[in-house]
Design a protein around this motif. Structure first.
Motif, PDB file in Angstrom:
ATOM      1  N   GLU A  38       1.034  -1.057  -0.085  1.00  0.00           N
ATOM      2  CA  GLU A  38      -0.034  -0.109  -0.145  1.00  0.00           C
ATOM      3  C   GLU A  38       0.877   1.264  -0.001  1.00  0.00           C
ATOM      4  OE1 GLU A  38      -3.380   0.576   2.323  1.00  0.00           O
ATOM      5  OE2 GLU A  38      -4.313  -0.864   1.067  1.00  0.00           O
ATOM      6  N   LYS A  39       2.025   1.280   0.642  1.00  0.00           N
ATOM      7  CA  LYS A  39       2.751   2.555   0.913  1.00  0.00           C
ATOM      8  C   LYS A  39       3.625   2.610  -0.457  1.00  0.00           C
ATOM      9  CE  LYS A  39       5.899   5.378   3.293  1.00  0.00           C
ATOM     10  NZ  LYS A  39       6.867   5.694   2.268  1.00  0.00           N
ATOM     11  N   VAL A  40       4.116   1.599  -0.939  1.00  0.00           N
ATOM     12  CA  VAL A  40       4.768   2.056  -2.335  1.00  0.00           C
ATOM     13  C   VAL A  40       3.575   2.288  -3.413  1.00  0.00           C
ATOM     14  CG1 VAL A  40       4.520  -0.393  -3.382  1.00  0.00           C
ATOM     15  CG2 VAL A  40       6.399   0.948  -3.891  1.00  0.00           C
ATOM     16  N   GLU A  41       2.456   1.629  -3.657  1.00  0.00           N
ATOM     17  CA  GLU A  41       1.476   2.297  -4.461  1.00  0.00           C
ATOM     18  C   GLU A  41       1.255   3.938  -4.242  1.00  0.00           C
ATOM     19  OE1 GLU A  41      -1.788  -0.716  -3.940  1.00  0.00           O
ATOM     20  OE2 GLU A  41      -0.649  -2.338  -5.056  1.00  0.00           O
ATOM     21  N   GLY A  42       0.965   4.125  -2.894  1.00  0.00           N
ATOM     22  CA  GLY A  42       0.760   5.431  -2.684  1.00  0.00           C
ATOM     23  C   GLY A  42       1.789   6.334  -3.244  1.00  0.00           C
ATOM     24  N   GLU A  43       3.131   6.031  -2.782  1.00  0.00           N
ATOM     25  CA  GLU A  43       4.383   6.781  -3.301  1.00  0.00           C
ATOM     26  C   GLU A  43       4.179   6.988  -4.687  1.00  0.00           C
ATOM     27  OE1 GLU A  43       5.970   8.584  -1.351  1.00  0.00           O
ATOM     28  OE2 GLU A  43       6.059   7.430   0.472  1.00  0.00           O
ATOM     29  N   VAL A  44       4.043   5.716  -5.678  1.00  0.00           N
ATOM     30  CA  VAL A  44       4.321   5.788  -7.098  1.00  0.00           C
ATOM     31  C   VAL A  44       2.954   6.766  -7.640  1.00  0.00           C
ATOM     32  CG1 VAL A  44       3.645   4.731  -9.175  1.00  0.00           C
ATOM     33  CG2 VAL A  44       5.234   3.646  -7.325  1.00  0.00           C
ATOM     34  N   MET A  45       1.949   6.681  -6.906  1.00  0.00           N
ATOM     35  CA  MET A  45       0.793   7.495  -7.256  1.00  0.00           C
ATOM     36  C   MET A  45       0.976   8.961  -7.393  1.00  0.00           C
ATOM     37  SD  MET A  45      -3.005   7.364  -6.267  1.00  0.00           S
ATOM     38  CE  MET A  45      -3.301   5.770  -6.657  1.00  0.00           C
ATOM     39  N   ASP A  46       1.585   9.314  -5.912  1.00  0.00           N
ATOM     40  CA  ASP A  46       1.850  10.913  -5.654  1.00  0.00           C
ATOM     41  C   ASP A  46       2.769  11.218  -6.596  1.00  0.00           C
ATOM     42  OD1 ASP A  46       1.649  13.273  -4.265  1.00  0.00           O
ATOM     43  OD2 ASP A  46       2.717  12.554  -2.775  1.00  0.00           O
ATOM     44  N   ILE A  47       3.857  10.493  -6.842  1.00  0.00           N
ATOM     45  CA  ILE A  47       4.987  10.807  -7.937  1.00  0.00           C
ATOM     46  C   ILE A  47       4.482  11.094  -9.117  1.00  0.00           C
ATOM     47  CG2 ILE A  47       7.474  10.159  -8.762  1.00  0.00           C
ATOM     48  CD1 ILE A  47       7.900   8.727  -6.090  1.00  0.00           C
ATOM     49  N   ALA A  48       3.888   9.937  -9.609  1.00  0.00           N
ATOM     50  CA  ALA A  48       3.362  10.088 -11.127  1.00  0.00           C
ATOM     51  C   ALA A  48       2.709  11.306 -11.473  1.00  0.00           C
ATOM     52  CB  ALA A  48       2.762   8.572 -11.465  1.00  0.00           C
ATOM     53  N   GLN A  49       1.674  11.582 -10.462  1.00  0.00           N
ATOM     54  CA  GLN A  49       0.740  12.630 -10.648  1.00  0.00           C
ATOM     55  C   GLN A  49       1.539  14.245 -10.927  1.00  0.00           C
ATOM     56  OE1 GLN A  49      -2.269  12.256  -7.616  1.00  0.00           O
ATOM     57  NE2 GLN A  49      -3.021  10.691  -8.535  1.00  0.00           N
ATOM     58  N   GLY A  50       2.904  14.320 -10.553  1.00  0.00           N
ATOM     59  CA  GLY A  50       3.242  15.413 -10.705  1.00  0.00           C
ATOM     60  C   GLY A  50       4.375  15.275 -12.006  1.00  0.00           C
ATOM     61  N   THR A  51       4.462  14.273 -12.873  1.00  0.00           N
ATOM     62  CA  THR A  51       5.295  13.987 -14.045  1.00  0.00           C
ATOM     63  C   THR A  51       4.557  14.694 -15.070  1.00  0.00           C
ATOM     64  OG1 THR A  51       4.332  11.831 -14.410  1.00  0.00           O
ATOM     65  CG2 THR A  51       6.577  11.989 -13.038  1.00  0.00           C
ATOM     66  N   CYS A  52       3.357  15.408 -15.168  1.00  0.00           N
ATOM     67  CA  CYS A  52       2.828  15.864 -16.553  1.00  0.00           C
ATOM     68  C   CYS A  52       3.971  17.000 -16.834  1.00  0.00           C
ATOM     69  CB  CYS A  52       1.422  16.309 -16.361  1.00  0.00           C
ATOM     70  SG  CYS A  52       1.079  17.429 -14.905  1.00  0.00           S
ATOM     71  N   PHE A  53       4.525  17.615 -15.776  1.00  0.00           N
ATOM     72  CA  PHE A  53       5.320  18.848 -16.223  1.00  0.00           C
ATOM     73  C   PHE A  53       6.694  18.462 -16.658  1.00  0.00           C
ATOM     74  CE2 PHE A  53       2.457  19.555 -12.613  1.00  0.00           C
ATOM     75  CZ  PHE A  53       1.861  20.263 -13.073  1.00  0.00           C
ATOM     76  N   ARG A  54       6.752  17.116 -17.138  1.00  0.00           N
ATOM     77  CA  ARG A  54       8.367  16.730 -17.623  1.00  0.00           C
ATOM     78  C   ARG A  54       8.027  15.765 -18.824  1.00  0.00           C
ATOM     79  NH1 ARG A  54      11.967  12.572 -15.489  1.00  0.00           N
ATOM     80  NH2 ARG A  54      11.935  12.367 -17.682  1.00  0.00           N
ATOM     81  N   ASP A  55       9.120  15.649 -19.277  1.00  0.00           N
ATOM     82  CA  ASP A  55       8.953  14.444 -20.347  1.00  0.00           C
ATOM     83  C   ASP A  55       8.433  13.148 -20.155  1.00  0.00           C
ATOM     84  OD1 ASP A  55       9.986  16.226 -22.377  1.00  0.00           O
ATOM     85  OD2 ASP A  55      12.040  15.480 -22.158  1.00  0.00           O
ATOM     86  N   PRO A  56       7.557  12.528 -20.879  1.00  0.00           N
ATOM     87  CA  PRO A  56       7.119  11.196 -20.212  1.00  0.00           C
ATOM     88  C   PRO A  56       8.041  10.423 -19.604  1.00  0.00           C
ATOM     89  CG  PRO A  56       6.071  11.837 -22.472  1.00  0.00           C
ATOM     90  CD  PRO A  56       7.305  12.672 -22.378  1.00  0.00           C
ATOM     91  N   ILE A  57       7.619   9.714 -18.459  1.00  0.00           N
ATOM     92  CA  ILE A  57       8.332   8.693 -18.058  1.00  0.00           C
ATOM     93  C   ILE A  57       7.730   7.624 -17.163  1.00  0.00           C
ATOM     94  CG2 ILE A  57       8.353  10.211 -15.653  1.00  0.00           C
ATOM     95  CD1 ILE A  57      11.307   9.347 -15.180  1.00  0.00           C
ATOM     96  N   SER A  58       8.060   6.457 -17.135  1.00  0.00           N
ATOM     97  CA  SER A  58       7.209   5.529 -16.717  1.00  0.00           C
ATOM     98  C   SER A  58       7.674   5.215 -15.284  1.00  0.00           C
ATOM     99  CB  SER A  58       7.335   3.998 -17.323  1.00  0.00           C
ATOM    100  OG  SER A  58       6.978   2.931 -16.796  1.00  0.00           O
ATOM    101  N   ILE A  59       6.829   5.118 -14.134  1.00  0.00           N
ATOM    102  CA  ILE A  59       6.808   4.976 -12.827  1.00  0.00           C
ATOM    103  C   ILE A  59       5.947   3.942 -12.460  1.00  0.00           C
ATOM    104  CG2 ILE A  59       7.027   5.750 -10.656  1.00  0.00           C
ATOM    105  CD1 ILE A  59       7.497   8.488 -11.666  1.00  0.00           C
ATOM    106  N   VAL A  60       6.524   2.760 -11.665  1.00  0.00           N
ATOM    107  CA  VAL A  60       5.461   1.686 -11.423  1.00  0.00           C
ATOM    108  C   VAL A  60       5.896   1.183  -9.868  1.00  0.00           C
ATOM    109  CG1 VAL A  60       4.775   1.085 -13.825  1.00  0.00           C
ATOM    110  CG2 VAL A  60       6.583  -0.160 -12.526  1.00  0.00           C
ATOM    111  N   ALA A  61       4.926   0.610  -9.351  1.00  0.00           N
ATOM    112  CA  ALA A  61       5.226  -0.053  -7.901  1.00  0.00           C
ATOM    113  C   ALA A  61       5.079  -1.420  -8.461  1.00  0.00           C
ATOM    114  CB  ALA A  61       3.731   0.130  -6.966  1.00  0.00           C
ATOM    115  N   GLY A  62       6.069  -2.084  -8.382  1.00  0.00           N
ATOM    116  CA  GLY A  62       6.537  -3.395  -8.890  1.00  0.00           C
ATOM    117  C   GLY A  62       6.876  -4.434  -7.841  1.00  0.00           C
TER     118      GLY A  62
END
Length: 316
Positions: A38-62
């Motif tokens: 749950e923690k890692v999924e929350g971290e990834v969601m929070d980080i990914a939602q700020g990446t629209c301000f940069r070139d596309p990048i893939s971030i996953v909880a794996g």
């Protein structure tokens, strides 16, 4: 930019590393792995939602298998020291965690460059080197890269000179036996001791550095930050991300990272930090720096302290 970087451990340090990498052009893929799903999924969601301000990048909880074909794997897993817990007890706990992680990650990413960040980092780097079965050039402990950054920060503030003009390093253990080889401390091309007179000739009032106080500042900074805010993660994350950029660059750089010693300065079979040539092929070798007798003795003292801990832990 096409690097795939896996971060194992989504605590304060691991998640901040992932966040910092997401704001840089070092990686195109980031995998964050943690036992707390749950923690890692929350971290990834929070980080990914700020990446629209940069070139596309893939971030996953794996999971571990998602780390396949990683160029770099960063290991931050471990627990913080608890009140009343001895250093040896903490070390054995984190060694056990590393022993459970190592075969899982090495199996899927045998060609990656590994950055060990978990503390005590020199011991953990040694253990990973011994149990992973990987070539030593692929294994880099973050070592005193953070300590050296703290030193440059302190000297910059004292001298009122930009940090990128300060060339000074912390050697040895990332811990209580670290030391500053002042013989190799320079302000650009001028030795620190010479710089005082030069600054004075320009009308700048610069007091000589209290070397003992500066070492104390470097060694105690982490504890002071933890006392004030509970944990340290910004500066160590910046240091590790800088190391990632070095490992993905077209040429090598020299920095203070922890790796296995093979007779350099008369020290063998222990991991600690000295000047090291690092680049896209990992560790290329140690860069011998001229040190005086006292400084070499301090390096040996650091090595002996680490060996004493290694002798008390269970690697099986």
């Amino acid at each position: 930019m096409s690097s795939k970087i896996t971060v194992i451990g989504a605590g304060s340090v691991g998640s901040t590393i992932a966040y910092t990498l997401s704001n840089q052009n070092v990686a195109s893929e980031i995998v964050l792995i943690d036992i707390n799903k749950e923690k890692v999924e929350g971290e990834v969601m929070d980080i990914a939602q700020g990446t629209c301000f940069r070139d596309p990048i893939s971030i996953v909880a794996g999971e571990y298998e998602d780390a396949k074909d990683s160029d770099i794997v960063i290991i931050t897993s471990g627990i913080a020291r608890k009140p009343g817990q001895t250093r040896i007890e903490l070390t054995q706990t984190n060694v056990n965690i590393l022993k459970s992680i190592t075969p899982e990650i090495v199996k899927v990413a045998p060609h990656a460059l590994y950055i060990i960040v978990s503390n005590p980092v020199d011991i953990m780097t040694y253990v990973f080197t011994k149990i992973s079965g990987l070539p030593e050039n692929q294994i880099i402990g973050s070592g005193t890269i953070l300590d050296s950054a703290r030193l440059r920060c302190g000297l910059s503030e004292h001298l009122n000179v930009a940090q990128n003009n300060i060339h000074a390093y912390v050697f040895g253990e990332h811990g209580d036996t670290s030391f500053i080889p002042w013989t190799g401390a320079y302000v650009s091309g001028v030795s620190l001791d010479e710089y005082y007179d030069i600054a004075k000739s320009m009308g700048k009032e610069v007091k000589e550095v209290d070397k003992d106080a500066m070492l104390e500042y470097v060694q105690k900074s982490g504890g002071q930050i933890i006392k004030r805010k509970g944990a340290t993660f910004y500066a160590v994350s910046a240091s590790v991300c800088k190391l990632c950029s070095i490992l993905t660059s077209s040429s090598d750089s020299i920095t203070t990272v922890s790796s296995m010693m093979h007779g350099e300065y008369g020290i063998d079979d222990v991991c600690l930090s000295t000047l090291t040539l690092v680049g896209p092929n990992g560790i290329q070798g140690k860069v011998p720096m001229r040190m005086n007798k006292k400084e070499i003795e301090q390096l040996h003292k650091s090595a002996d302290a680490l060996k004493e801990v290694i002798a008390q832990i269970n690697l099986d």
